[in-house]
Design a protein around this motif. Structure first.
Motif, mmCIF file in Angstrom:
data_model
loop_
_atom_site.group_PDB
_atom_site.id
_atom_site.type_symbol
_atom_site.label_atom_id
_atom_site.label_comp_id
_atom_site.label_asym_id
_atom_site.label_seq_id
_atom_site.Cartn_x
_atom_site.Cartn_y
_atom_site.Cartn_z
ATOM 1 N N ARG A 223 0.839 -1.192 0.000
ATOM 2 C CA ARG A 223 0.000 0.000 0.000
ATOM 3 C C ARG A 223 0.877 1.245 0.000
ATOM 4 O O ARG A 223 1.860 1.333 0.730
ATOM 5 N N ARG A 224 0.560 2.182 -0.843
ATOM 6 C CA ARG A 224 1.298 3.441 -0.924
ATOM 7 C C ARG A 224 0.998 4.300 0.300
ATOM 8 O O ARG A 224 -0.159 4.414 0.716
ATOM 9 N N ARG A 225 2.029 4.882 0.887
ATOM 10 C CA ARG A 225 1.865 5.758 2.045
ATOM 11 C C ARG A 225 2.081 7.207 1.617
ATOM 12 O O ARG A 225 3.159 7.568 1.154
ATOM 13 N N GLU A 226 1.058 8.023 1.773
ATOM 14 C CA GLU A 226 1.171 9.431 1.387
ATOM 15 C C GLU A 226 1.822 10.269 2.480
ATOM 16 O O GLU A 226 2.483 11.267 2.200
ATOM 17 N N ALA A 227 1.620 9.877 3.740
ATOM 18 C CA ALA A 227 2.183 10.654 4.848
ATOM 19 C C ALA A 227 3.693 10.452 4.909
ATOM 20 O O ALA A 227 4.185 9.325 4.825
ATOM 21 N N PHE A 228 4.431 11.543 5.041
ATOM 22 C CA PHE A 228 5.886 11.444 5.166
ATOM 23 C C PHE A 228 6.413 12.667 5.900
ATOM 24 O O PHE A 228 5.751 13.699 6.011
ATOM 25 N N ASP A 229 7.619 12.534 6.384
ATOM 26 C CA ASP A 229 8.353 13.667 6.932
ATOM 27 C C ASP A 229 9.797 13.521 6.471
ATOM 28 O O ASP A 229 10.211 12.441 6.015
ATOM 29 N N ALA A 230 10.560 14.587 6.554
ATOM 30 C CA ALA A 230 11.934 14.575 6.053
ATOM 31 C C ALA A 230 12.823 15.398 6.971
ATOM 32 O O ALA A 230 12.357 16.316 7.658
ATOM 33 N N ALA A 231 14.100 15.059 6.981
ATOM 34 C CA ALA A 231 15.067 15.796 7.787
ATOM 35 C C ALA A 231 16.433 15.736 7.126
ATOM 36 O O ALA A 231 16.762 14.767 6.429
ATOM 37 N N SER A 232 17.222 16.784 7.344
ATOM 38 C CA SER A 232 18.582 16.863 6.811
ATOM 39 C C SER A 232 19.529 17.294 7.922
ATOM 40 O O SER A 232 19.148 18.052 8.823
ATOM 41 N N ASP A 326 0.463 11.304 9.460
ATOM 42 C CA ASP A 326 1.475 12.337 9.683
ATOM 43 C C ASP A 326 2.183 12.156 11.020
ATOM 44 O O ASP A 326 3.398 12.350 11.126
ATOM 45 N N ALA A 327 1.428 11.779 12.046
ATOM 46 C CA ALA A 327 2.025 11.614 13.374
ATOM 47 C C ALA A 327 3.049 10.482 13.377
ATOM 48 O O ALA A 327 4.118 10.593 14.000
ATOM 49 N N ASP A 328 2.738 9.401 12.684
ATOM 50 C CA ASP A 328 3.665 8.270 12.599
ATOM 51 C C ASP A 328 4.946 8.683 11.883
ATOM 52 O O ASP A 328 6.058 8.355 12.319
ATOM 53 N N ALA A 329 4.815 9.406 10.774
ATOM 54 C CA ALA A 329 5.993 9.862 10.033
ATOM 55 C C ALA A 329 6.832 10.818 10.876
ATOM 56 O O ALA A 329 8.070 10.729 10.899
ATOM 57 N N ARG A 330 6.170 11.718 11.594
ATOM 58 C CA ARG A 330 6.908 12.663 12.447
ATOM 59 C C ARG A 330 7.637 11.939 13.573
ATOM 60 O O ARG A 330 8.755 12.314 13.948
ATOM 61 N N ALA A 331 7.017 10.891 14.109
ATOM 62 C CA ALA A 331 7.656 10.132 15.186
ATOM 63 C C ALA A 331 8.934 9.457 14.691
ATOM 64 O O ALA A 331 9.942 9.400 15.412
ATOM 65 N N LYS A 332 8.908 8.942 13.472
ATOM 66 C CA LYS A 332 10.103 8.308 12.907
ATOM 67 C C LYS A 332 11.218 9.333 12.704
ATOM 68 O O LYS A 332 12.382 9.074 13.028
ATOM 69 N N ILE A 333 10.861 10.495 12.177
ATOM 70 C CA ILE A 333 11.872 11.538 11.979
ATOM 71 C C ILE A 333 12.386 12.042 13.327
ATOM 72 O O ILE A 333 13.573 12.387 13.467
ATOM 73 N N ALA A 334 11.526 12.063 14.337
ATOM 74 C CA ALA A 334 11.979 12.482 15.668
ATOM 75 C C ALA A 334 13.061 11.542 16.193
ATOM 76 O O ALA A 334 14.046 11.985 16.809
#
Length: 523
Positions: A223-232, A326-334
């Motif tokens: 399944r494609r996941r649209e929610a994401f977050d990114a960090a550099s 979005d919350a799941d993606a943010r938690a991973k980036i955190a």
């Protein structure tokens, strides 16, 4: 070879009867183009056959087998390791660009494609149904084909190596027989399960076409996941960057990661300065945002941040994490942020946001930022060896600094963690030299018009060849592994004798006349 030369007219007639005269290219310019890649040119093929169906593909292989003509297979043409170049005269290149069938079976969560489908084409077809493959393409996915990636092994977008998303494969052997692997190999079986008995599909991943010609490939779906977050993040040293990447890799929370040294960061940023490029980037960022508001916020952050911090960084690493929401993606980036913080400094996430919006960029990076020639190399190392290799290659560049300066040669590097255990170190060389026929056709015309052209420099080219050989030797000395081995990396040198004997035996069984990409894998 004299026999082959005498048989050439009848071979061409046989091939024309299979694919049609208009799909058999014998013009010298076309043959020269198809006989070259990013870096090199070798033997010019006698013809380029462009089959439009799997049946035609099989018939082409059979015709070449009957004539004893060597075969190479060209997908998107993004190789830099002589992958589809001929090592013998009298060969035929198979161009798979007309093999475009895609069959999506959403119910069974599989997709079957013909070998010439590009990763970008598959990505868009699956996107419409809210699906994707676990690995979904290299950065060169506008050109790179799925058949080519199975032959060469690819990394970049999604999880792991391209072969890890493979379920079953239909392969044409050197005698023209069709071989189906896994569950698809049964007379009434479907292509849905790879590990039905010995993993025959695995034989044909990373084989560079030396063991068989890919016809159809079946891949897993997710399944494609649209929610994401990114960090550099920026790092003052390779050691700090690598340690952060190692710790993050063990957690397995990122969907994409890549690092750049200062030279590549300058080049990447330099290519995005035009108004047109920035407009395209903005549109892509908006398309991939989860909402209009989040897209506008991303663009605002990018505008405020600019690229100053990135250009100032000695090393920078970029991460993308998908989530159920979005919350799941943010938690991973955190978590990624927490692991990177002791080693580096967070900077604007402009680059991964752009990559998310434009995962398959035009092939402008086949040239350096100022139009220079470019050739990358790469190796995969265990994390415990990566620091020693970095010290060795840094010393190598220092030892050769004078000759590099004389010829206008400079180097850069890209990095990536593949799974928890492998670290990719990809150095590249840039030098002023004339563009090849290959580059004039593969690089977008508007980009060619925007960068300088250089006169031919045989001396600089020879020095690059010498430097490249030295880097590959260093990789070998450190026990490095490779993707897209082609005819460049030393697979058999120092290899376990029993493994070499087995590989040669498999080659003899599948390709008794030795017509499938002679020289690939060292065979």
């Amino acid at each position: 070879m004299a026999t082959l030369a005498r048989n050439a007219p009848s071979l061409l007639e046989a091939l024309a009867a299979v694919v049609g005269a208009d799909q058999l290219l014998t013009d010298e310019t076309e043959r020269r183009f198809h006989g070259s890649d990013v870096f090199n040119a070798r033997e010019v093929p006698v013809a380029v056959a462009r089959p439009g169906t799997v049946a035609e593909l099989q018939a082409v292989v059979r015709a070449c087998a009957a004539a004893g003509a060597p075969i190479t297979v060209r997908g998107g043409g993004a190789s830099y390791t002589d992958g589809y170049l001929h090592s013998r005269p009298g060969g035929v290149t198979i161009d798979t660009s007309r093999l475009k069938a895609i069959h999506i079976n959403a119910h069974d969560a599989v997709v079957t494609v013909e070998a010439g489908v590009t990763w970008a084409e598959l990505y868009e077809a699956l996107k419409a149904q809210g699906l994707r493959t676990p690995f979904w393409g290299p950065f060169s996915g506008l050109a790179a084909t799925i058949g080519g990636s199975m032959s060469q092994n690819s990394i970049s977008h999604g999880s792991g190596v391209s072969a890890e998303s493979l379920l079953n494969i239909d392969v044409i052997t050197g005698t023209g027989e069709m071989l189906s692997t896994g569950s698809a190999g049964s007379h009434n079986g479907a292509a849905f399960f790879r590990q039905f008995g010995p993993d025959l599909a695995g034989l044909f991943t990373g084989d560079c076409g030396a063991l068989g010609v890919k016809a159809r490939i079946t891949l897993k779906l997710a399944r494609r996941r649209e929610a994401f977050d990114a960090a550099s993040f920026s790092f003052a040293s390779f050691a700090a960057m690598h340690e952060a990447m190692r710790l993050i890799a063990i957690e397995g929370v990122d969907d994409e990661n890549f690092g750049l040294d200062a030279a590549l960061q300058q080049g990447q940023i330099g290519r995005n300065d035009s108004v047109g490029a920035k407009a395209e980037i903005a549109m892509s960022v908006m398309k991939t945002a989860s909402s209009l508001g989040s897209g506008m916020k991303s663009l605002a952050r990018m505008a405020v941040a600019g690229d100053r911090a990135l250009k100032a960084a000695s090393y920078a690493v970029h991460y993308i994490a998908e989530g159920l929401n979005d919350a799941d993606a943010r938690a991973k980036i955190a978590l990624i942020r927490k692991l990177a913080a002791p080693h580096g400094e967070e900077i604007a996430n402009t680059v991964p946001t752009i990559v998310r919006g434009m995962p398959f960029a035009p092939l402008t990076n086949l040239l350096g930022p100022k139009g220079e020639r470019w050739v990358p190399m790469h190796t995969l190392l265990p994390h415990s060896v990566a620091p020693a290799f970095h010290r060795a290659i840094t010393a190598y560049w220092a030892d050769n600094a004078e000759s590099m300066a004389t010829h206008g040669i400079y180097n850069g590097a890209m990095f990536m963690a593949v799974g928890a255990s492998a670290f990719v170190y990809e150095p590249a060389l840039y030098w002023p030299d004339a563009r090849s026929l290959y580059l004039d056709r593969m690089v977008p015309a508007d980009h060619l018009a925007s960068v300088p052209a250089y006169p031919a420099s045989a001396a600089a080219r020879a020095e690059v060849e010498r430097l490249k050989a030295g880097v590959i030797a260093l990789m070998h000395d450190h026990g490095g592994a490779h993707l897209q081995i082609g005819k460049v990396y030393p697979l058999l040198d120092g290899r376990n004798p029993a493994a070499v004997a087995l590989l040669r035996g498999i080659k003899a069984a599948l390709d008794p006349a030795g017509i499938l990409n002679p020289g690939a894998l060292g065979l």
